[in-house]
Design a protein around this motif. Sequence first.
Motif, PDB file in Angstrom:
ATOM      1  N   UNK A   1      19.295 -42.355 -15.823  1.00  0.00           N
ATOM      2  CA  UNK A   1      19.483 -41.204 -16.233  1.00  0.00           C
ATOM      3  C   UNK A   1      21.073 -40.865 -15.930  1.00  0.00           C
ATOM      4  N   UNK A   2      21.764 -41.455 -15.040  1.00  0.00           N
ATOM      5  CA  UNK A   2      23.109 -41.448 -15.106  1.00  0.00           C
ATOM      6  C   UNK A   2      23.570 -41.841 -16.481  1.00  0.00           C
ATOM      7  N   UNK A   3      23.433 -42.993 -16.748  1.00  0.00           N
ATOM      8  CA  UNK A   3      23.809 -43.527 -18.189  1.00  0.00           C
ATOM      9  C   UNK A   3      23.436 -42.566 -19.449  1.00  0.00           C
TER      10      UNK A   3
ATOM     11  N   UNK B   1      25.124 -38.345 -23.215  1.00  0.00           N
ATOM     12  CA  UNK B   1      25.276 -36.852 -23.658  1.00  0.00           C
ATOM     13  C   UNK B   1      26.548 -36.496 -23.648  1.00  0.00           C
ATOM     14  N   UNK B   2      27.304 -36.477 -22.820  1.00  0.00           N
ATOM     15  CA  UNK B   2      28.820 -36.058 -22.599  1.00  0.00           C
ATOM     16  C   UNK B   2      29.390 -36.688 -23.831  1.00  0.00           C
TER      17      UNK B   2
ATOM     18  N   UNK C   1      31.900 -35.273 -29.017  1.00  0.00           N
ATOM     19  CA  UNK C   1      32.026 -35.683 -30.466  1.00  0.00           C
ATOM     20  C   UNK C   1      31.725 -34.713 -31.371  1.00  0.00           C
ATOM     21  N   UNK C   2      30.364 -33.808 -31.078  1.00  0.00           N
ATOM     22  CA  UNK C   2      30.115 -32.811 -31.798  1.00  0.00           C
ATOM     23  C   UNK C   2      30.969 -31.621 -31.782  1.00  0.00           C
TER      24      UNK C   2
ATOM     25  N   UNK D   1      25.261 -28.271 -21.456  1.00  0.00           N
ATOM     26  CA  UNK D   1      24.807 -29.524 -20.974  1.00  0.00           C
ATOM     27  C   UNK D   1      24.693 -29.588 -19.421  1.00  0.00           C
ATOM     28  N   UNK D   2      26.046 -28.859 -18.833  1.00  0.00           N
ATOM     29  CA  UNK D   2      25.955 -28.868 -17.462  1.00  0.00           C
ATOM     30  C   UNK D   2      24.850 -28.071 -16.658  1.00  0.00           C
TER      31      UNK D   2
END
Length: 65
Positions: free
Chosen positions: A15-17, A22-23, A28-29, A47-48
């Motif tokens: 989950x941490x990975x 995702x960050x 990049x997006x 996302x946060x």
Amino acid sequence: MNLEQFETWAMYICGGGLIIFMFFIVWDLAKKSKAGRFGTFILFGVLGFAIMVFVIKEVFVHVLS
């Protein structure tokens, strides 16, 4: 180590990975779409918020158990 402990550790590590990945995807997006400061702030805010909901869910699970 039993199966339950392995599953717990695997969830937190994977989950941490996934959150770190995702960050990178959101960064990049924002960069490729030229979102600007406000757009990047909104993307990372969403996302946060999703990460915060996951953490709150885990806290409730431990409190109610």
